[in-house]
Design an enzyme around this catalytic site. Structure first.
Site, PDB file in Angstrom:
ATOM      1  N   GLY A 269       0.835  -1.203   0.000  1.00 41.37           N
ATOM      2  CA  GLY A 269       0.000   0.000   0.000  1.00 41.37           C
ATOM      3  C   GLY A 269       0.863   1.243   0.000  1.00 41.37           C
ATOM      4  O   GLY A 269       2.065   1.178  -0.279  1.00 41.37           O
ATOM      5  N   ASN A 270       0.268   2.383   0.287  1.00 41.44           N
ATOM      6  CA  ASN A 270       1.050   3.619   0.396  1.00 41.44           C
ATOM      7  C   ASN A 270       0.395   4.554   1.401  1.00 41.44           C
ATOM      8  O   ASN A 270      -0.674   4.252   1.927  1.00 41.44           O
ATOM      9  CB  ASN A 270       1.236   4.278  -0.977  1.00 41.44           C
ATOM     10  N   ASN A 271       1.048   5.686   1.671  1.00 42.29           N
ATOM     11  CA  ASN A 271       0.623   6.567   2.764  1.00 42.29           C
ATOM     12  C   ASN A 271      -0.462   7.565   2.402  1.00 42.29           C
ATOM     13  O   ASN A 271      -0.737   8.473   3.190  1.00 42.29           O
ATOM     14  CB  ASN A 271       1.822   7.387   3.258  1.00 42.29           C
ATOM     15  N   SER A 272      -1.071   7.451   1.233  1.00 38.13           N
ATOM     16  CA  SER A 272      -2.086   8.440   0.861  1.00 38.13           C
ATOM     17  C   SER A 272      -3.240   8.398   1.871  1.00 38.13           C
ATOM     18  O   SER A 272      -3.710   7.326   2.252  1.00 38.13           O
ATOM     19  CB  SER A 272      -2.616   8.105  -0.537  1.00 38.13           C
TER      20      SER A 272
ATOM     21  N   ALA B 252      -3.728   7.665  -5.268  1.00 39.36           N
ATOM     22  CA  ALA B 252      -2.341   7.195  -5.354  1.00 39.36           C
ATOM     23  C   ALA B 252      -2.406   5.704  -5.674  1.00 39.36           C
ATOM     24  O   ALA B 252      -2.359   4.851  -4.780  1.00 39.36           O
ATOM     25  CB  ALA B 252      -1.629   7.436  -4.032  1.00 39.36           C
TER      26      ALA B 252
END
Ligand code: CTP
Length: 400
Positions: free
Chosen positions: A208-211, A276
């Site tokens: 995943g990512n930090n968005s 994102a």
């Protein structure tokens, strides 16, 4: 925008009542005429003297003014106001408003007010999530009241979750934007992608990512406020939005988002692609949880569909696509390349070199670049203000 506006502020019994002092100050500084009504329990949290001094008006609280026998005319107060803002709105006050109870001056003013009403809930996360509170909030929104969404963060209880009252600065932005309302996007349909995507490795793990999704949610809200009907497709976030004219579809992976975006795009006039999206996903998702092994683990990744590029290929003359570019070097050149490669009409460029911009912040500093490569730089702003700038630019381009 707030100069000369008459704001009637209702303060109720919540720890966030202390923020009412800052809110009154900001409103007065912006030129508004502010009167405050406090519920009896609000006075346990902040004194009327503080709010009367800051608002430069006596604070109203009871049906009958102290000892004088003079009636506080709730009908007149409601008629005086351009806007009734209830901040903080406790669970108790929200419940009373939703059900027509009228046992204090503020609830009487609410029932008799003819002006637009805003409410900014503030309470503990479990109280907010309770079906009773959610039903009451949804009822208030269905009556046409304007919800100022509570925020995620640390709560007075020590727990962390959604329930904090929106910051006073945020409330002022929403009021400013309300008074500048111009339904330029009435009749338009908009598609917004927001948040991260999660790409499953096994039943419990993902890439995943930090968005946080904040930018996309703020854009969806502003598009709706300017009259558009919005489909918001969001990856996993803590955010919620109960705004009329925004339908949220929650998805997990890039494939889910791609499918939903392709479904909604043909009927959309505008697409804002702020998600994102993970560029890669694991080739296979293990059916069972992967066990540790000393031999290490290699995950083969394959490319995800590029939603923006696919929509760019499908785009008709009458459609307008806004893309995002988050860059770390040669920002403008990369953004200009992206606008052409993905057939965007407008690109929102964020540079990770700018302090306070990008993921995980409440603020953002953007540059907007259009198809003719005209660039407009904006200062560091709160994401809600950034959303207003982006939506204003969309309105200007599609009406040019
Ligand atoms: N985007 C998308 N689907 C993807 C990847 C990106 O819709 N699979 C959208 C984003 O929402 C954003 C824009 O495309 O609006 C730019 O994304 P970015 O990841 O910066 O573009 P890339 O093509 O991946 O470029 P690069 O990795 O070279 O920066």
């Amino acid at each position: 925008m707030l100069s000369g506006k008459r704001i009637l502020l209702g303060v109720t019994g919540s720890i966030a009542a202390y923020k009412a002092a800052v809110l009154v100050r900001l409103l007065v500084k912006a030129g508004a005429d502010v009167k405050v009504i406090m519920t009896p329990s609000a006075k346990e949290f902040i004194t009327p003297l503080t709010l009367s001094t800051l608002s430069k008006n006596p604070v109203e609280s009871d049906f009958v003014k102290d000892q004088s026998g003079v009636w506080s005319n709730h009908v007149e107060l409601g008629l005086w106001a351009d806007v009734l803002m209830i901040a903080p709105a406790s669970a108790n006050t929200v419940a009373k408003m939703a059900n027509g109870f009228c046992d204090n001056l503020l609830s009487a003013v609410y029932l008799s007010a003819r002006c637009p009403v805003f409410f900014a809930p503030a309470m503990d996360l479990d109280m907010l999530q309770h079906q009773s509170t959610q039903t009451n909030i949804n009822r208030l929104v269905s009556f046409g009241n304007h919800l100022i969404n509570p925020e995620y963060g640390e709560l007075a209880s020590g727990l962390t979750g959604t329930g904090r009252m929106a910051e006073p600065e945020e409330i002022v932005i929403q009021l400013k934007s309300f008074f500048s309302t111009n339904l330029r996007l009435k009749g338009k349909k908009a598609l917004v992608t927001a948040g991260p995507t999660y790409e499953a490795i096994d039943p419990v793990r993902f890439i995943g990512n930090n968005s946080t999704g904040k930018m996309g949610f703020a854009i969806a809200e502003e598009l709706a406020r300017q009259g558009a009907e919005v489909n918001l497709i969001s990856g996993p976030t803590h955010l919620s939005l109960s705004v009329p004219n925004v339908t949220i579809t929650k998805i997990t992976s890039a494939d889910d988002m791609h499918r939903e975006a392709l479904k909604h795009f043909p009927a959309s006039d505008i697409a804002v692609l702020s998600a994102a999206v993970a560029d890669f996903k694991p080739l296979t998702k293990a059916d069972q949880k992967i066990k540790k092994s000393t031999a290490g683990l290699t995950i083969e990744l394959i490319q995800n569909p590029d939603i923006a590029a696919d929509l760019g290929k499908m785009k008709r003359e009458d459609q307008f696509i806004v893309g995002f570019a988050l860059e770390t070097e040669n920002e403008q050149a990369h953004a200009e390349k992206k606008i052409k490669a993905k057939n965007f009409d407008l690109i929102v460029l964020n540079s990770l070199n700018d302090k306070g911009a990008g993921f995980g912040h409440d603020t953002n500093r953007i540059t907007l670049i259009d198809k003719k490569l005209n660039a407009t730089k904006f200062s560091l702003k709160n994401k809600k203000e950034v959303a207003i700038d982006i939506v204003n630019a969309i309105s200007e381009h599609i009406h040019a």
